[in-house]
Design a protein around this motif. Structure first.
Motif, PDB file in Angstrom:
ATOM      1  N   VAL A  74       0.858  -1.184   0.000  1.00  0.00           N
ATOM      2  CA  VAL A  74       0.000   0.000   0.000  1.00  0.00           C
ATOM      3  C   VAL A  74       0.892   1.231   0.000  1.00  0.00           C
ATOM      4  CG1 VAL A  74      -1.666   1.361   1.330  1.00  0.00           C
ATOM      5  CG2 VAL A  74      -1.941  -1.117   1.135  1.00  0.00           C
ATOM      6  N   ALA A  75       0.592   2.149  -0.928  1.00  0.00           N
ATOM      7  CA  ALA A  75       1.362   3.387  -1.023  1.00  0.00           C
ATOM      8  C   ALA A  75       0.548   4.539  -0.440  1.00  0.00           C
ATOM      9  CB  ALA A  75       1.722   3.676  -2.471  1.00  0.00           C
ATOM     10  N   GLY A 106      -7.419   3.680  -3.864  1.00  0.00           N
ATOM     11  CA  GLY A 106      -7.736   2.723  -4.928  1.00  0.00           C
ATOM     12  C   GLY A 106      -6.481   2.377  -5.688  1.00  0.00           C
ATOM     13  N   THR A 107      -6.615   1.671  -6.809  1.00  0.00           N
ATOM     14  CA  THR A 107      -5.454   1.342  -7.640  1.00  0.00           C
ATOM     15  C   THR A 107      -5.080   2.568  -8.476  1.00  0.00           C
ATOM     16  OG1 THR A 107      -6.802   0.559  -9.471  1.00  0.00           O
ATOM     17  CG2 THR A 107      -6.186  -1.063  -7.775  1.00  0.00           C
ATOM     18  N   HIS A 108      -3.887   2.508  -9.052  1.00  0.00           N
ATOM     19  CA  HIS A 108      -3.408   3.608  -9.897  1.00  0.00           C
ATOM     20  C   HIS A 108      -4.393   3.912 -11.033  1.00  0.00           C
ATOM     21  CE1 HIS A 108      -0.647   6.062 -12.278  1.00  0.00           C
ATOM     22  NE2 HIS A 108      -0.840   5.226 -13.309  1.00  0.00           N
ATOM     23  N   ASP A 109      -4.796   2.889 -11.734  1.00  0.00           N
ATOM     24  CA  ASP A 109      -5.691   3.101 -12.877  1.00  0.00           C
ATOM     25  C   ASP A 109      -7.048   3.644 -12.428  1.00  0.00           C
ATOM     26  OD1 ASP A 109      -3.732   2.240 -14.605  1.00  0.00           O
ATOM     27  OD2 ASP A 109      -4.418   0.142 -14.593  1.00  0.00           O
ATOM     28  N   ALA A 110      -7.557   3.095 -11.334  1.00  0.00           N
ATOM     29  CA  ALA A 110      -8.868   3.533 -10.853  1.00  0.00           C
ATOM     30  C   ALA A 110      -8.836   4.993 -10.423  1.00  0.00           C
ATOM     31  CB  ALA A 110      -9.317   2.644  -9.698  1.00  0.00           C
ATOM     32  N   LEU A 111      -7.763   5.387  -9.769  1.00  0.00           N
ATOM     33  CA  LEU A 111      -7.660   6.773  -9.293  1.00  0.00           C
ATOM     34  C   LEU A 111      -7.483   7.738 -10.463  1.00  0.00           C
ATOM     35  CD1 LEU A 111      -5.434   6.307  -6.102  1.00  0.00           C
ATOM     36  CD2 LEU A 111      -7.882   6.837  -6.192  1.00  0.00           C
ATOM     37  N   THR A 144       6.808   5.789  -8.991  1.00  0.00           N
ATOM     38  CA  THR A 144       7.453   4.667  -8.293  1.00  0.00           C
ATOM     39  C   THR A 144       6.442   3.751  -7.616  1.00  0.00           C
ATOM     40  OG1 THR A 144       7.733   5.948  -6.244  1.00  0.00           O
ATOM     41  CG2 THR A 144       9.506   6.069  -7.859  1.00  0.00           C
ATOM     42  N   ILE A 145       5.187   4.168  -7.509  1.00  0.00           N
ATOM     43  CA  ILE A 145       4.210   3.356  -6.771  1.00  0.00           C
ATOM     44  C   ILE A 145       2.994   3.008  -7.638  1.00  0.00           C
ATOM     45  CG2 ILE A 145       4.871   4.012  -4.447  1.00  0.00           C
ATOM     46  CD1 ILE A 145       1.978   5.784  -6.058  1.00  0.00           C
ATOM     47  N   ALA A 146       3.125   3.177  -8.931  1.00  0.00           N
ATOM     48  CA  ALA A 146       1.984   2.927  -9.822  1.00  0.00           C
ATOM     49  C   ALA A 146       1.504   1.488  -9.765  1.00  0.00           C
ATOM     50  CB  ALA A 146       2.368   3.302 -11.259  1.00  0.00           C
ATOM     51  N   ASP A 147       2.390   0.526  -9.428  1.00  0.00           N
ATOM     52  CA  ASP A 147       1.989  -0.881  -9.405  1.00  0.00           C
ATOM     53  C   ASP A 147       1.617  -1.365  -8.005  1.00  0.00           C
ATOM     54  OD1 ASP A 147       4.488  -0.640  -8.377  1.00  0.00           O
ATOM     55  OD2 ASP A 147       5.349  -2.358  -9.446  1.00  0.00           O
ATOM     56  N   ALA A 148       1.398  -0.450  -7.075  1.00  0.00           N
ATOM     57  CA  ALA A 148       1.008  -0.832  -5.707  1.00  0.00           C
ATOM     58  C   ALA A 148      -0.378  -1.456  -5.722  1.00  0.00           C
ATOM     59  CB  ALA A 148       1.029   0.398  -4.798  1.00  0.00           C
ATOM     60  N   ASP A 149      -0.637  -2.366  -4.768  1.00  0.00           N
ATOM     61  CA  ASP A 149      -1.960  -2.993  -4.660  1.00  0.00           C
ATOM     62  C   ASP A 149      -3.043  -1.948  -4.390  1.00  0.00           C
ATOM     63  OD1 ASP A 149      -0.895  -5.563  -5.001  1.00  0.00           O
ATOM     64  OD2 ASP A 149      -0.376  -5.678  -2.868  1.00  0.00           O
ATOM     65  N   ARG A 150      -2.677  -0.942  -3.600  1.00  0.00           N
ATOM     66  CA  ARG A 150      -3.619   0.122  -3.305  1.00  0.00           C
ATOM     67  C   ARG A 150      -2.859   1.407  -3.034  1.00  0.00           C
ATOM     68  NH1 ARG A 150      -5.705  -1.790   0.803  1.00  0.00           N
ATOM     69  NH2 ARG A 150      -6.033  -0.302   2.498  1.00  0.00           N
ATOM     70  N   ILE A 169       4.497  -0.887   3.277  1.00  0.00           N
ATOM     71  CA  ILE A 169       3.888   0.449   3.282  1.00  0.00           C
ATOM     72  C   ILE A 169       4.901   1.391   2.656  1.00  0.00           C
ATOM     73  CG2 ILE A 169       2.996   2.348   4.680  1.00  0.00           C
ATOM     74  CD1 ILE A 169       2.102   0.302   6.737  1.00  0.00           C
ATOM     75  N   THR A 170       4.520   1.978   1.525  1.00  0.00           N
ATOM     76  CA  THR A 170       5.423   2.881   0.819  1.00  0.00           C
ATOM     77  C   THR A 170       4.927   4.314   0.955  1.00  0.00           C
ATOM     78  OG1 THR A 170       5.991   1.181  -0.809  1.00  0.00           O
ATOM     79  CG2 THR A 170       6.466   3.454  -1.400  1.00  0.00           C
ATOM     80  N   ILE A 171       5.763   5.162   1.491  1.00  0.00           N
ATOM     81  CA  ILE A 171       5.455   6.593   1.562  1.00  0.00           C
ATOM     82  C   ILE A 171       6.209   7.228   0.405  1.00  0.00           C
ATOM     83  CG2 ILE A 171       5.706   8.692   2.930  1.00  0.00           C
ATOM     84  CD1 ILE A 171       5.616   6.743   5.411  1.00  0.00           C
ATOM     85  N   ALA A 172       5.474   7.804  -0.536  1.00  0.00           N
ATOM     86  CA  ALA A 172       6.113   8.214  -1.790  1.00  0.00           C
ATOM     87  C   ALA A 172       5.805   9.653  -2.144  1.00  0.00           C
ATOM     88  CB  ALA A 172       5.666   7.297  -2.920  1.00  0.00           C
ATOM     89  N   HIS A 173       6.771  10.259  -2.795  1.00  0.00           N
ATOM     90  CA  HIS A 173       6.593  11.598  -3.360  1.00  0.00           C
ATOM     91  C   HIS A 173       6.451  11.488  -4.880  1.00  0.00           C
ATOM     92  CE1 HIS A 173       7.012  15.846  -4.131  1.00  0.00           C
ATOM     93  NE2 HIS A 173       8.049  15.603  -4.918  1.00  0.00           N
ATOM     94  N   ARG A 174       7.331  10.669  -5.507  1.00  0.00           N
ATOM     95  CA  ARG A 174       7.256  10.449  -6.948  1.00  0.00           C
ATOM     96  C   ARG A 174       6.241   9.342  -7.222  1.00  0.00           C
ATOM     97  NH1 ARG A 174      13.685  10.473  -8.534  1.00  0.00           N
ATOM     98  NH2 ARG A 174      14.131  12.606  -7.856  1.00  0.00           N
ATOM     99  N   LEU A 175       5.139   9.709  -7.845  1.00  0.00           N
ATOM    100  CA  LEU A 175       4.037   8.765  -8.041  1.00  0.00           C
ATOM    101  C   LEU A 175       4.386   7.650  -9.009  1.00  0.00           C
ATOM    102  CD1 LEU A 175       1.035  11.273  -8.157  1.00  0.00           C
ATOM    103  CD2 LEU A 175       2.148  10.215  -6.193  1.00  0.00           C
TER     104      LEU A 175
END
Length: 607
Positions: free
Chosen positions: A395-396, A582-587, A563-569, A555-561
């Protein structure tokens, strides 16, 4: 440190702090269950008592030898008459030698007691500092803190030694000499000696109390100058970037100038103290010697009596002069140790509750249940955050700066406790389990991995102290840094410099990843782990981080999006609340806050 105004109330507070320090130190002299310490203390005191008895009796041999040479018996005992001048002189020399010998034996007996106390208190202080919360360590000044500890620990052995061997024994010796003068001469000799001692002690204590305040000011300036020096050295590159060497030198010199002024006051007042002490002691000595000289002229005393009175007065003078130094140093040690005990009494903000259980991780599910938190009560950061990260999920958490992303990571590791709600791992509230077991189950890769000024081997092995060399190398290979290390002249024995400055950002991160892989935790926290790296290095390390997350709750805390596009949520946090997830595509399809952040970053990268 905040400096208090010099008022009577503050002076009284200093005295109370001094008594507190003495109460804290005394148990080191008589610790429960440490019989060997007690035996050594008793032996040292017994030897000290013998030394004082011999010291008080020594002038009697001197008197007997002088009277024998002058042809007077002077009321000497039969033993003294039988020994004669040569025998009495030898006895006098032997007594002096025994006095010195017993004093050295006393020091030998006590040395281990003092060193044990020094080591124990240093360890206690070091351990306590590591128990203090992140809030304390964010605000502390490393240079000033190290100097406080250094001075305080050095004061332990001194204070123990002189509490035991100076004040009490000095009073005993003065009492013995006073009794001898009373019985061998008359009450007027005793009166002069007592008056001299009383004036000397009064003058010494009054002036020393005044000097202690000046010395405390000097210590504060010393701490401040040391802090500025260390702060400047830690920021060496920043100083160079801005060409601020002269500015830093001027800043340091300003602090040293303040120290110089306080040090000069200390030296001037020391000269005043020494002269005043000499004046009082010399006055008392002259009065007693004049009385003895008149007694010799009148035939009431012998030349041996005159010499003995002189010897006793000199014997009084030496410990009294020493008293000034001892009292001054004891007061200074109390100030130094008081600052250290203030540190030891600094409460730990986060503590294990009584009977806390060991964290039992089955899958590694993390749950934030209506979390409320603020570093300052008046400024809440998280405002009712609820989030569930399933076992083995990635989760990001994203959002703009100040939204509370990194705060969640700090709460998970329990650097702070939540002010409302609960944070659970596999259903166990992190406040109900031991911090040691909690920390053992979470691996952290921060934005800037800080390394110890030691070898690469040591820094990777820090992940697990009992790891074998093959396990360390396997972790380095998984982090894609083994080949780089092997190519270095010293290989794994290469030192990385202070905070790892000899390595590049990417190399440091890979060492940090290897360290966390070696720890092998079921829960992984990536706190903007690649945001400080260049794009190419980031892409390389992202692959290693992704591999590291396999089979773990991440748990990924990210600034550059990107890097977390393939996160489960993906969870979007704004102003301390979750605004969407939600997922990257859904959001992106939703076209709300996440999509705005994504499009802005894409435009920035394209530009």
């Amino acid at each position: 440190m905040r400096r208090l105004p010099k008022t009577a109330a503050n002076l009284n507070n200093d005295q109370l702090n001094g008594m507190r320090t003495i109460r804290r130190v005394i148990p080191y002299l008589w610790p429960a269950g440490q019989n060997w310490v007690k035996r050594r203390v008793v032996l040292a005191l017994a030897v000290l008592f013998l030394a004082k008895l011999i010291a008080v009796g020594t002038p009697l041999f001197y008197k007997g030898a002088v009277d024998s040479l002058a042809g007077e018996d002077g009321g000497s005992s039969a033993l003294f008459l039988a020994l004669g001048a040569v025998g009495l002189t030898l006895a006098y020399g032997m007594a002096r030698l025994m006095n010195v010998g017993f004093q050295q034996l006393r020091d030998v007996a006590f040395a281990r007691v003092g060193q044990r106390a020094l080591r124990q208190l240093a360890l206690e202080t070091f351990t306590h500092i590591h128990r203090l919360s992140l809030r304390y360590h964010i605000t502390r000044k490393t240079g000033g803190l190290s100097r406080i500890i250094e001075r305080g620990v050095k004061g332990v052995d001194f204070l123990l030694r002189f509490l035991l061997f100076s004040i009490g024994p000095l009073a005993l010796e003065l009492l013995m000499i006073s009794v001898v003068l009373f019985f061998l001469f008359d009450v007027w000799y005793l009166a002069v000696v007592v008056l001299t001692i009383a004036l000397y002690v009064w003058f010494t204590f009054r002036v020393t109390e005044w000097r202690v305040k000046i010395r405390k000011e000097m210590n504060d300036q010393d701490t401040d100058a040391n802090q500025k020096a260390i702060d400047s050295l830690l920021n060496f590159e920043t100083v160079k970037y801005f060409g601020a060497e002269a500015r830093e030198a001027a800043r340091y010199d300003g602090a040293m100038a303040q120290y110089e002024q306080a040090a000069l006051k200390t030296n001037y007042t020391l000269a005043f103290l020494n002269f005043g002490q000499s004046l009082l002691i010399t006055g008392g000595l002259v009065v007693v010697m004049v009385m003895a000289a008149i007694g010799v002229q009148n035939g009431a005393l012998t030349v041996g009596d005159f010499v003995m009175v002189n010897a006793y007065m000199i014997q009084i003078t030496l410990p009294l002069n020493f008293l000034g130094t001892v009292y001054r140093e004891i007061r200074q040690a109390l100030v130094d140790m008081g600052q250290m005990f203030d540190l030891l009494e600094q409460p730990s903000e986060v503590t294990d509750k009584p009977g806390a259980d060991v964290l039992n991780v089955q899958g590694g599910e993390v749950e934030l249940d209506d979390i409320m938190f603020g570093y300052d009560a008046a400024r809440p950061i998280l405002k009712g955050v609820s989030l569930r990260v399933g076992a083995g999920q990635t989760v990001a958490i994203v959002g703009s700066s100040g939204s509370g992303k990194s705060t969640i990571g700090r709460l998970l590791f329990r650097f702070y406790d939540v002010s409302g709600g609960a944070l659970k791992i596999d259903g166990q509230d992190v406040r109900d389990v031991t911090q040691e077991s909690l920390h053992a189950q979470i691996g952290v890769v921060p934005q800037d991995t800080v390394l110890f000024n030691d070898t690469i081997l040591y820094n990777i092995a820090y992940g697990r102290a009992d790891a074998s060399r093959s396990e360390i190398e396997a972790a380095a290979k998984a982090a894609k840094i083994h080949d780089f290390i092997q190519g270095l002249p010293d290989g794994y024995a290469t030192t990385v410099g202070e905070r790892g400055l000899k390595l590049s950002g990417g190399e440091k991160q890979r060492v940090g990843i290897a360290r966390t892989l070696l720890k092998n935790p079921p829960i992984l926290l990536l706190d903007e782990a690649t945001s400080a790296l260049d794009t190419e290095t980031e892409m390389e390390i992202q692959a290693e981080l992704k591999a590291m997350g396999q089979g773990r709750t991440v748990i990924t805390i990210a600034h550059r999006l990107s890097t977390i596009a393939d996160a489960d949520r993906i969870v979007v946090l704004e102003n301390g609340v979750i605004v969407e997830e939600g997922t990257h595509d859904a959001l992106l399809a939703k076209g709300d806050r996440y999509a705005q952040l994504w499009n802005r970053q894409q435009q920035d990268e394209a530009a």
